[in-house]
Design an enzyme around this catalytic site. Structure first.
Site, short mmCIF file in Angstrom:
data_model
loop_
_atom_site.label_atom_id
_atom_site.label_comp_id
_atom_site.label_asym_id
_atom_site.label_seq_id
_atom_site.Cartn_x
_atom_site.Cartn_y
_atom_site.Cartn_z
N GLY A 46 28.10 -28.98 -27.13
CA GLY A 46 27.99 -28.66 -28.54
C GLY A 46 27.94 -27.16 -28.76
N GLN A 51 26.39 -19.17 -33.00
CA GLN A 51 26.54 -18.78 -31.59
C GLN A 51 27.78 -17.93 -31.36
OE1 GLN A 51 25.91 -22.98 -30.06
NE2 GLN A 51 25.03 -21.79 -28.38
N CYS A 89 21.43 -24.68 -22.93
CA CYS A 89 22.12 -24.14 -24.11
C CYS A 89 23.19 -23.16 -23.64
CB CYS A 89 21.12 -23.43 -25.02
SG CYS A 89 21.88 -22.65 -26.46
N LEU A 90 24.36 -23.19 -24.27
CA LEU A 90 25.44 -22.26 -23.89
C LEU A 90 25.02 -20.80 -24.08
CD1 LEU A 90 28.55 -24.11 -25.35
CD2 LEU A 90 28.04 -23.73 -22.94
N HIS A 131 19.78 -30.28 -31.52
CA HIS A 131 19.94 -28.94 -30.91
C HIS A 131 20.84 -28.05 -31.77
CE1 HIS A 131 20.43 -26.27 -27.21
NE2 HIS A 131 21.44 -25.88 -27.95
N GLU A 132 22.00 -28.59 -32.19
CA GLU A 132 22.95 -27.77 -32.95
C GLU A 132 22.42 -27.45 -34.35
OE1 GLU A 132 24.97 -26.45 -31.06
OE2 GLU A 132 24.93 -27.98 -29.49
N HIS A 135 20.12 -24.63 -34.19
CA HIS A 135 20.82 -23.34 -34.14
C HIS A 135 21.09 -22.81 -35.55
CE1 HIS A 135 21.76 -22.29 -30.01
NE2 HIS A 135 22.28 -23.47 -29.74
CO CO Z 1 22.69 -24.25 -27.84
#
Ligand code: CO
Length: 163
Positions: A46, A51, A89-90, A131-132, A135
Protein backbone atom coordinates in the site's frame (compact mmCIF):
# COMPACT_ATOMS: atom_id res chain seq x y z
CA UNK A 1 3.20 7.08 -15.54
CA UNK A 2 6.20 7.53 -13.36
CA UNK A 3 7.96 5.96 -10.42
CA UNK A 4 8.25 8.65 -7.76
CA UNK A 5 10.61 8.83 -4.80
CA UNK A 6 9.05 7.75 -1.49
CA UNK A 7 9.57 10.03 1.52
CA UNK A 8 11.47 8.30 4.29
CA UNK A 9 11.01 8.63 8.03
CA UNK A 10 11.42 11.20 9.60
CA UNK A 11 10.69 13.45 6.56
CA UNK A 12 8.13 16.13 7.35
CA UNK A 13 5.71 15.36 4.45
CA UNK A 14 4.88 12.16 6.34
CA UNK A 15 3.56 14.23 9.24
CA UNK A 16 1.20 16.57 7.44
CA UNK A 17 -2.54 16.07 7.42
CA UNK A 18 -3.65 15.55 3.83
CA UNK A 19 -6.53 17.48 2.27
CA UNK A 20 -9.72 16.05 0.86
CA UNK A 21 -9.86 15.81 -2.94
CA UNK A 22 -12.65 18.10 -4.15
CA UNK A 23 -12.71 17.13 -7.78
CA UNK A 24 -11.54 13.88 -9.35
CA UNK A 25 -10.04 14.94 -12.66
CA UNK A 26 -7.23 13.79 -14.92
CA UNK A 27 -4.58 15.02 -12.51
CA UNK A 28 -5.95 12.77 -9.74
CA UNK A 29 -6.12 9.81 -12.12
CA UNK A 30 -2.51 10.45 -13.13
CA UNK A 31 -1.57 10.65 -9.45
CA UNK A 32 -3.24 7.26 -8.87
CA UNK A 33 -1.39 5.76 -11.87
CA UNK A 34 1.94 7.10 -10.59
CA UNK A 35 1.21 5.77 -7.10
CA UNK A 36 0.42 2.30 -8.47
CA UNK A 37 3.63 2.28 -10.51
CA UNK A 38 5.62 3.48 -7.50
CA UNK A 39 3.98 0.79 -5.33
CA UNK A 40 4.86 -1.93 -7.85
CA UNK A 41 8.43 -0.69 -8.12
CA UNK A 42 8.79 -0.73 -4.33
CA UNK A 43 7.08 -4.15 -4.11
CA UNK A 44 4.80 -2.89 -1.38
CA UNK A 45 1.20 -3.56 -0.44
CA UNK A 46 0.00 0.00 0.00
CA UNK A 47 0.95 3.61 -0.58
CA UNK A 48 -0.59 6.92 0.48
CA UNK A 49 -0.17 10.16 -1.53
CA UNK A 50 1.70 12.05 1.25
CA UNK A 51 4.43 9.40 0.99
CA UNK A 52 5.28 10.80 -2.44
CA UNK A 53 4.96 14.37 -1.19
CA UNK A 54 1.37 15.00 -2.35
CA UNK A 55 -0.80 16.04 0.61
CA UNK A 56 -4.10 14.71 -0.76
CA UNK A 57 -6.38 11.98 0.60
CA UNK A 58 -5.58 9.26 -1.95
CA UNK A 59 -4.40 5.70 -1.21
CA UNK A 60 -3.64 2.62 -3.28
CA UNK A 61 -3.55 -0.94 -1.94
CA UNK A 62 -2.63 -4.14 -3.73
CA UNK A 63 -2.60 -7.38 -1.78
CA UNK A 64 -0.42 -10.13 -3.26
CA UNK A 65 -2.23 -11.65 -6.24
CA UNK A 66 -5.22 -9.31 -6.00
CA UNK A 67 -6.55 -6.36 -7.96
CA UNK A 68 -5.37 -2.85 -7.16
CA UNK A 69 -7.68 -0.81 -4.99
CA UNK A 70 -7.47 2.99 -5.32
CA UNK A 71 -9.49 5.08 -2.87
CA UNK A 72 -10.01 8.82 -2.78
CA UNK A 73 -11.12 10.44 0.50
CA UNK A 74 -11.32 7.08 2.30
CA UNK A 75 -12.98 7.04 5.70
CA UNK A 76 -13.30 4.20 8.17
CA UNK A 77 -16.97 3.75 9.05
CA UNK A 78 -16.72 0.54 11.09
CA UNK A 79 -14.00 -1.40 12.90
CA UNK A 80 -14.29 -4.65 14.79
CA UNK A 81 -12.08 -7.11 16.60
CA UNK A 82 -8.38 -6.77 17.12
CA UNK A 83 -5.21 -8.63 16.36
CA UNK A 84 -1.52 -8.18 16.90
CA UNK A 85 0.50 -7.71 13.72
CA UNK A 86 4.09 -7.23 12.70
CA UNK A 87 3.89 -4.08 10.65
CA UNK A 88 6.28 -2.40 8.26
CA UNK A 89 6.09 0.70 6.07
CA UNK A 90 7.66 1.71 2.75
CA UNK A 91 8.73 4.95 4.44
CA UNK A 92 10.57 3.02 7.19
CA UNK A 93 12.22 0.30 5.12
CA UNK A 94 13.93 -2.63 6.77
CA UNK A 95 12.09 -2.42 10.08
CA UNK A 96 9.03 -3.96 11.69
CA UNK A 97 7.14 -3.29 14.86
CA UNK A 98 4.47 -5.19 16.71
CA UNK A 99 1.22 -3.25 17.05
CA UNK A 100 -2.53 -3.83 17.37
CA UNK A 101 -4.85 -3.45 14.40
CA UNK A 102 -8.56 -4.09 13.88
CA UNK A 103 -9.53 -7.53 12.58
CA UNK A 104 -12.14 -6.09 10.23
CA UNK A 105 -12.85 -2.62 8.90
CA UNK A 106 -15.38 -1.08 6.56
CA UNK A 107 -14.21 1.93 4.58
CA UNK A 108 -16.15 4.25 2.33
CA UNK A 109 -14.61 6.48 -0.28
CA UNK A 110 -14.55 7.25 -3.99
CA UNK A 111 -13.00 5.25 -6.79
CA UNK A 112 -10.84 6.75 -9.57
CA UNK A 113 -13.99 7.81 -11.44
CA UNK A 114 -15.56 9.53 -8.45
CA UNK A 115 -18.07 6.77 -7.81
CA UNK A 116 -18.88 6.03 -4.15
CA UNK A 117 -17.56 2.69 -2.98
CA UNK A 118 -17.62 0.73 0.26
CA UNK A 119 -14.83 -1.74 0.97
CA UNK A 120 -14.87 -4.42 3.66
CA UNK A 121 -11.46 -5.71 4.64
CA UNK A 122 -10.21 -8.44 6.93
CA UNK A 123 -6.74 -9.25 8.21
CA UNK A 124 -4.04 -7.85 5.87
CA UNK A 125 -6.60 -5.77 3.94
CA UNK A 126 -7.99 -4.29 7.18
CA UNK A 127 -4.43 -3.62 8.35
CA UNK A 128 -3.48 -1.95 5.06
CA UNK A 129 -6.63 0.21 5.06
CA UNK A 130 -5.94 1.41 8.62
CA UNK A 131 -2.24 1.93 7.86
CA UNK A 132 -2.82 3.98 4.68
CA UNK A 133 -5.60 6.08 6.20
CA UNK A 134 -3.28 6.80 9.15
CA UNK A 135 -0.76 8.17 6.61
CA UNK A 136 -3.41 10.68 5.45
CA UNK A 137 -3.56 11.96 9.02
CA UNK A 138 0.21 12.15 9.42
CA UNK A 139 0.23 9.06 11.65
CA UNK A 140 2.86 6.31 11.31
CA UNK A 141 2.69 2.84 12.83
CA UNK A 142 5.73 3.60 14.98
CA UNK A 143 3.52 6.10 16.85
CA UNK A 144 1.77 3.10 18.41
CA UNK A 145 5.02 1.72 19.83
CA UNK A 146 6.14 2.55 23.35
CA UNK A 147 9.42 3.73 21.84
CA UNK A 148 11.47 3.45 18.66
CA UNK A 149 13.58 0.90 20.51
CA UNK A 150 10.72 -1.57 20.04
CA UNK A 151 11.40 -1.62 16.29
CA UNK A 152 13.35 -4.55 14.97
CA UNK A 153 15.35 -4.90 11.78
CA UNK A 154 14.46 -7.31 9.03
CA UNK A 155 16.33 -8.29 5.91
CA UNK A 156 15.36 -6.75 2.58
CA UNK A 157 12.70 -8.86 0.87
CA UNK A 158 11.48 -10.27 4.18
CA UNK A 159 8.33 -12.33 4.08
CA UNK A 160 5.89 -9.76 5.44
CA UNK A 161 5.48 -6.96 2.89
CA UNK A 162 5.86 -3.26 3.58
CA UNK A 163 2.57 -1.38 3.65
CO1 CO B 1 3.31 3.11 5.23
Amino acid sequence: MAVLPISLYPDSPLRQKSKRVRNIDGSIQRLIDDMVETLHHARGVGLAAPQIGVPLRVVVIELPGEETLALVNPQIVKRSGGRTVEEGCLSIPGYRGEIKRSAKVTVKGLDRHGKEVRVKGEELMAQALEHEIDHLNGVLYVDYLESMEKLFEVEAGAEAPEI
